[in-house]
Design an enzyme around this catalytic site. Structure first.
Site, PDB file in Angstrom:
ATOM      1  N   SER A  63       0.726  -1.245  -0.112  1.00 62.24           N
ATOM      2  CA  SER A  63       0.010   0.138  -0.179  1.00 62.24           C
ATOM      3  C   SER A  63       0.961   1.136  -0.023  1.00 62.24           C
ATOM      4  O   SER A  63       0.283   2.509  -0.139  1.00 62.24           O
ATOM      5  CB  SER A  63      -0.678  -0.162   1.282  1.00 62.24           C
ATOM      6  N   LYS A  66       0.341   3.523  -2.966  1.00 56.08           N
ATOM      7  CA  LYS A  66      -1.150   4.299  -2.805  1.00 56.08           C
ATOM      8  C   LYS A  66      -0.359   5.657  -2.826  1.00 56.08           C
ATOM      9  O   LYS A  66      -1.295   6.590  -3.424  1.00 56.08           O
ATOM     10  CB  LYS A  66      -1.911   4.003  -1.890  1.00 56.08           C
ATOM     11  N   TYR A 189      -3.717  -2.253 -10.378  1.00 51.13           N
ATOM     12  CA  TYR A 189      -3.582  -2.080  -8.879  1.00 51.13           C
ATOM     13  C   TYR A 189      -2.604  -3.128  -8.366  1.00 51.13           C
ATOM     14  O   TYR A 189      -1.912  -2.796  -7.431  1.00 51.13           O
ATOM     15  CB  TYR A 189      -4.844  -2.203  -8.346  1.00 51.13           C
ATOM     16  N   TYR A 241      -4.734   3.122   7.797  1.00 60.84           N
ATOM     17  CA  TYR A 241      -6.019   2.530   8.051  1.00 60.84           C
ATOM     18  C   TYR A 241      -6.753   3.108   9.388  1.00 60.84           C
ATOM     19  O   TYR A 241      -6.687   4.245   9.951  1.00 60.84           O
ATOM     20  CB  TYR A 241      -5.928   1.122   7.968  1.00 60.84           C
ATOM     21  N   VAL A 259       1.221  -3.724   3.915  1.00 61.42           N
ATOM     22  CA  VAL A 259       1.102  -5.065   4.515  1.00 61.42           C
ATOM     23  C   VAL A 259       2.129  -5.795   4.187  1.00 61.42           C
ATOM     24  O   VAL A 259       2.575  -7.016   4.812  1.00 61.42           O
ATOM     25  CB  VAL A 259      -0.357  -5.841   3.969  1.00 61.42           C
TER      26      VAL A 259
HETATM   27  N1  GLU Z   1      -2.274  -5.386  -1.932  1.00 62.57           N
HETATM   28  C1  GLU Z   1      -2.870  -5.542  -1.058  1.00 62.57           C
HETATM   29  C2  GLU Z   1      -4.446  -5.433  -0.933  1.00 62.57           C
HETATM   30  O1  GLU Z   1      -4.711  -5.188  -1.758  1.00 62.57           O
HETATM   31  C3  GLU Z   1      -2.625  -4.148  -0.104  1.00 62.57           C
HETATM   32  C4  GLU Z   1      -3.099  -3.719   1.274  1.00 62.57           C
HETATM   33  C5  GLU Z   1      -1.997  -2.894   2.120  1.00 62.57           C
HETATM   34  O2  GLU Z   1      -0.775  -2.758   1.871  1.00 62.57           O
HETATM   35  O3  GLU Z   1      -2.451  -2.765   3.012  1.00 62.57           O
HETATM   36  O4  GLU Z   1      -4.985  -6.201  -0.011  1.00 62.57           O
END
Ligand code: GLU
Length: 305
Positions: A63, A66, A189, A241, A259
């Site tokens: 993430s 992002k 993505y 989050y 993650v």
């Molecule tokens: N590729 C992971 C997902 O879509 C990213 C989530 C993350 O890093 O928080 O679940």
């Protein structure tokens, strides 16, 4: 300030915490890591670097990507982007579906999965088949490293097990908040999440956010000053989050976790930091990484508060 000594102290002090947490295994390929790994890199605006641990080791940025896709989209669409993705903390898990239904397919912010899928969709509208190469080129530019690429196995594992992300994109499509073919968007993505970088590269890639939107050593403006302010404030309020408040409380810096176990953090007008440790807390953020950053701001007084 002797940052190298501070990193050495942190490496000692995190040892008891290495036992805690759990690696992400809902994407099976992500679980294939050395669970006790630790790395931390600091880079100042003048390019001086301090590193500790396995700072050359590549890991899946997940993430953290992002931040890059949101930066590209904000640069393209400006304030219009907020018609399709908000700027409020979600207070919900990163892959939650519930809020998205209530809020008619408009994700709370670009740093939860649904929000990042929308920003990727905005990029696919502009760059079509060339979207992933555009994101990758952008990351190569801001990190100053031409060798960065994605990991095929992690990408395939995400594709095979990404049921929730498929649910999120389909729900948003039903609310007309996805413009393109859902497969094209979700594949892009997942590829961006599977990009592999180390803590040195990631710290460097965040320097433009510590420097009002401009890469310090090349003087290239990536985004405007007001846009850099927005990206940093979203990292502070939404970068972790439903643990974003907790991260602000304990660390006090704009940051973004993934993650894969990485966390980037920005010290405005001074430096960027990246820490890696793959075991996560309940909210999906690196447990030791969060602790290491808390120790860093406590020892240096470099929290923004
Ligand atoms: N590729 C992971 C997902 O879509 C990213 C989530 C993350 O890093 O928080 O679940």
């Amino acid at each position: 300030m002797n940052y190298q000594k501070i990193l050495e102290e942190i490496k000692e002090e995190i040892i008891p915490f290495l036992k805690k947490g759990k690696v992400a295994d809902y994407i099976p390929a992500l679980a294939k890591v050395e669970v006790d790994d630790f790395a931390m890199s600091i880079i100042k605006l003048d390019g001086t670097e301090y590193n500790i641990g396995s700072c050359q080791k590549l890991f899946s940025i997940q993430s953290i990507s992002k931040v890059f896709s949101f930066t590209l989209s904000l640069d393209l669409y400006g304030k219009d982007l907020y018609k399709r993705v908000g700027h409020e903390p979600s207070g919900n898990p990163f892959n939650s579906l519930i809020q998205l239904e209530y809020e008619k397919g408009i994700p709370r912010n670009p740093f939860i999965n649904a929000g990042a899928i929308v920003t990727t969709d905005t990029l696919v509208s502009k760059y079509k088949q060339n979207t992933f190469p555009t994101i990758l080129e952008f990351i190569k530019k801001v990190s100053g490293c031409q060798t960065i690429n994605f990991d095929q196995d992690i990408y395939k594992s995400e594709l095979e097990h990404g049921y929730r992300n498929l649910a999120l994109i389909n729900m948003m499509k039903s609310f007309n908040n996805i413009e393109n073919n859902t497969n094209d968007v979700i594949e892009t993505y997942f590829k961006q999440c599977s990009i592999m970088m180390n803590t040195k590269q990631l710290a460097k890639s965040m320097l433009f956010l510590a420097n009002h939107g401009t890469i310090p050593n090349t003087n290239e403006a990536i985004v405007t000053e007001p846009q850099a302010k927005r990206i940093n404030s979203l990292m502070l309020t939404c970068g972790h989050y439903d643990a974003s408040g907790d991260f602000a409380f304990h660390v006090g810096l704009p940051g973004k976790s993934g993650v894969g176990g990485g966390i980037v953090a920005v010290v405005p007008q001074k430096m960027a930091i990246c820490v890696y440790s793959p075991k996560l807390n309940k909210q999906g953020n690196s447990l030791v990484g969060t602790k290491a950053l808390e120790l860093f701001t406590t020892k240096t007084n470099l929290s923004i508060f």
